[in-house]
Design a protein around this motif. Structure first.
Motif, PDB file in Angstrom:
ATOM      1  N   LEU A  55       0.847  -1.205   0.000  1.00  0.00           N
ATOM      2  CA  LEU A  55       0.000   0.000   0.000  1.00  0.00           C
ATOM      3  C   LEU A  55       0.878   1.249   0.000  1.00  0.00           C
ATOM      4  O   LEU A  55       1.827   1.347   0.777  1.00  0.00           O
ATOM      5  N   ARG A  56       0.557   2.180  -0.889  1.00  0.00           N
ATOM      6  CA  ARG A  56       1.409   3.364  -1.037  1.00  0.00           C
ATOM      7  C   ARG A  56       0.593   4.629  -1.256  1.00  0.00           C
ATOM      8  O   ARG A  56      -0.535   4.569  -1.743  1.00  0.00           O
ATOM      9  N   LEU A  57       1.214   5.748  -0.936  1.00  0.00           N
ATOM     10  CA  LEU A  57       0.633   7.052  -1.265  1.00  0.00           C
ATOM     11  C   LEU A  57       1.199   7.491  -2.613  1.00  0.00           C
ATOM     12  O   LEU A  57       2.369   7.239  -2.897  1.00  0.00           O
ATOM     13  N   GLY A  58       0.366   8.160  -3.410  1.00  0.00           N
ATOM     14  CA  GLY A  58       0.790   8.542  -4.766  1.00  0.00           C
ATOM     15  C   GLY A  58       1.674   9.780  -4.803  1.00  0.00           C
ATOM     16  O   GLY A  58       1.989  10.381  -3.780  1.00  0.00           O
ATOM     17  N   GLU A  59       2.046  10.141  -6.034  1.00  0.00           N
ATOM     18  CA  GLU A  59       2.895  11.325  -6.246  1.00  0.00           C
ATOM     19  C   GLU A  59       2.169  12.612  -5.824  1.00  0.00           C
ATOM     20  O   GLU A  59       2.806  13.576  -5.409  1.00  0.00           O
ATOM     21  N   PHE A  61       0.444  13.116  -3.336  1.00  0.00           N
ATOM     22  CA  PHE A  61       0.678  13.379  -1.920  1.00  0.00           C
ATOM     23  C   PHE A  61       1.965  14.189  -1.745  1.00  0.00           C
ATOM     24  O   PHE A  61       2.006  15.155  -0.986  1.00  0.00           O
ATOM     25  N   ASP A  62       3.024  13.774  -2.486  1.00  0.00           N
ATOM     26  CA  ASP A  62       4.316  14.478  -2.394  1.00  0.00           C
ATOM     27  C   ASP A  62       4.142  15.954  -2.717  1.00  0.00           C
ATOM     28  O   ASP A  62       4.621  16.828  -2.003  1.00  0.00           O
ATOM     29  N   LYS A  64       1.455  17.745  -2.639  1.00  0.00           N
ATOM     30  CA  LYS A  64       0.626  18.440  -1.647  1.00  0.00           C
ATOM     31  C   LYS A  64       1.449  18.779  -0.395  1.00  0.00           C
ATOM     32  O   LYS A  64       1.441  19.908   0.069  1.00  0.00           O
ATOM     33  N   VAL A  65       2.167  17.777   0.099  1.00  0.00           N
ATOM     34  CA  VAL A  65       2.896  18.001   1.352  1.00  0.00           C
ATOM     35  C   VAL A  65       4.087  18.940   1.118  1.00  0.00           C
ATOM     36  O   VAL A  65       4.394  19.782   1.970  1.00  0.00           O
ATOM     37  N   LEU A  66       4.715  18.845  -0.064  1.00  0.00           N
ATOM     38  CA  LEU A  66       5.852  19.738  -0.340  1.00  0.00           C
ATOM     39  C   LEU A  66       5.389  21.194  -0.446  1.00  0.00           C
ATOM     40  O   LEU A  66       6.101  22.096  -0.010  1.00  0.00           O
ATOM     41  N   LYS A  68       2.959  22.467   1.214  1.00  0.00           N
ATOM     42  CA  LYS A  68       2.721  22.894   2.606  1.00  0.00           C
ATOM     43  C   LYS A  68       4.047  23.233   3.284  1.00  0.00           C
ATOM     44  O   LYS A  68       4.139  24.199   4.039  1.00  0.00           O
ATOM     45  N   ILE A  69       5.063  22.402   3.024  1.00  0.00           N
ATOM     46  CA  ILE A  69       6.374  22.624   3.626  1.00  0.00           C
ATOM     47  C   ILE A  69       6.990  23.910   3.092  1.00  0.00           C
ATOM     48  O   ILE A  69       7.555  24.697   3.841  1.00  0.00           O
ATOM     49  N   ALA A  76       9.345  31.429   7.159  1.00  0.00           N
ATOM     50  CA  ALA A  76      10.556  31.545   7.966  1.00  0.00           C
ATOM     51  C   ALA A  76      11.535  32.507   7.307  1.00  0.00           C
ATOM     52  O   ALA A  76      12.141  33.347   7.965  1.00  0.00           O
TER      53      ALA A  76
ATOM     54  N   LEU B   9      10.134  12.651   3.906  1.00  0.00           N
ATOM     55  CA  LEU B   9       9.230  12.176   2.843  1.00  0.00           C
ATOM     56  C   LEU B   9       9.308  10.655   2.590  1.00  0.00           C
ATOM     57  O   LEU B   9       8.273  10.027   2.352  1.00  0.00           O
ATOM     58  N   ASN B  13       5.041   6.068   3.080  1.00  0.00           N
ATOM     59  CA  ASN B  13       4.271   4.835   2.896  1.00  0.00           C
ATOM     60  C   ASN B  13       4.147   4.028   4.190  1.00  0.00           C
ATOM     61  O   ASN B  13       3.089   3.492   4.494  1.00  0.00           O
ATOM     62  N   TYR B  16       1.727   5.842   6.333  1.00  0.00           N
ATOM     63  CA  TYR B  16       0.380   5.693   5.770  1.00  0.00           C
ATOM     64  C   TYR B  16      -0.201   4.336   6.159  1.00  0.00           C
ATOM     65  O   TYR B  16      -1.354   4.230   6.591  1.00  0.00           O
TER      66      TYR B  16
END
Lengths: 165, 168
Positions: A55-59, A61-62, A64-66, A68-69, A76, B9, B13, B16
């Protein structure tokens, strides 16, 4: 594959005596088809484990989170930029003080040149102290107070700048 | 100083799957992983190594997921969006189960385990982590890890035996 060995591994698996490597071997073993019935019964367990590990999170997600970062990094950086401007605020304040003093001095000189009414008449001065020593001490004390006041104000400004940094 | 792309990062997985094991909700698990990573990044000055980042993330992820199911339980609402929903035929005799049904039945068994057993089983049987690492990640002793895992595996084994004993 020696089924007897697998049966032993299974027994040790239930008793938590298998190593990580042996458990990996069990999971890999159950990737094959056509097993004897006594081993087949546990297929669903090890297939489930294999499947869950995939089970994995897709690209997306990367991304989206990047984003936010990046927001936190930009924030800053912005703060750092504001802090970096503090020396300029300080310099501007000093320039403003010097400029004001300059104006005041210039103003007093120009008044001295142009205004007859304001001409200093030393003869009309009245002494406030009869003893020159007392007068000297009073003047020295007044100047010291002014000097102390300026120094403590300077220190406070430096402290506040250090805290902000 | 840690780097987000290299140290945080790559945990996505594993985190998750851990969140999913606890919440059984894909959307919520994704949000939990995102929140975990942002928190880790906000604490980036405190980490000495990549392993301490993982321990931090596992703790935050686990707590957020447990908070989520705690709230769900207090609201007395059923978990949504789960693979489990179609596995209502769990009492079906094992030999009649298809491969897919068999996995759903195991999934249901996993989800019925107490939180601690489920989390440790996830880290060991799905992530393949050594006992020592699990102990470090969960801040418990290796002995506690083994005892908890033993109970979980025994429970699963008993469920398999129950099916056998129904005369199949």
């Amino acid at each position: 594959m020696d089924y007897k060995y697998i049966e032993q591994l299974l027994e040790r698996y239930w008793s938590c005596e298998t190593t990580v490597e042996e458990e990996t071997l069990l999971r890999d073993f159950y990737k094959q088809t056509n097993l004897p019935e006594n081993l087949e019964r546990y297929r669903s367990l090890f297939e489930f484990q294999n499947e869950q590990a995939e089970l994995r999170l897709g690209e997306e997600f990367d991304e989206k989170v990047l984003s936010k970062i990046d927001e936190t990094v930009v924030k800053a950086k912005h703060n750092k930029f504001v802090y970096r401007l503090y020396p300029f605020y300080r310099a501007a304040a000093i320039v403003a003080v010097v400029f004001t003093l300059g104006l005041a001095v210039q103003h007093s000189f120009s008044r001295g040149d142009n205004s007859v009414a304001d001409t200093y008449n030393y003869a009309s001065y009245k002494d406030t102290y009869t003893d020159p020593q007392v007068a000297y001490e009073q003047v020295a004390s007044a100047l010291k107070e002014v000097s102390d006041g300026l120094r403590s104000a300077g220190l406070q400004t430096e402290d506040s700048l250090n805290i902000q940094k | 100083m840690i780097n987000f792309r290299d140290d945080v990062l790559p945990l996505k997985n594993r985190l998750y799957r851990l969140a999913l094991r606890i919440t059984a909700h894909t959307g919520e698990s994704e949000d939990i992983v995102q929140e975990t990573m942002i928190r880790a990044w906000n604490h980036r000055d405190e980490f000495e190594s990549g392993s301490s980042v993982e321990a931090f993330c596992v703790t935050v992820c686990k707590n957020l997921a447990l908070d989520y199911i705690g709230k769900k339980e207090s609201q007395n609402t059923a978990l949504e969006d789960t693979v489990l929903e179609q596995a209502d035929n769990a009492a079906t005799p094992f030999q009649k189960l298809s491969h897919e049904d068999g996995k759903k039945w195991v999934y249901r068994l996993f989800q019925q385990l107490p939180d601690k057993q489920r989390i440790i089983m996830q880290l060991r049987d799905i992530e393949g982590k050594p006992y020592r690492e699990i102990a470090t990640l969960l801040n418990i002793t290796e002995e506690q890890v083994k005892v908890t895992l033993f109970r979980a595996r025994q429970k699963i084994k008993q469920e398999f035996e129950k099916i056998d004993n129904y005369g199949l």
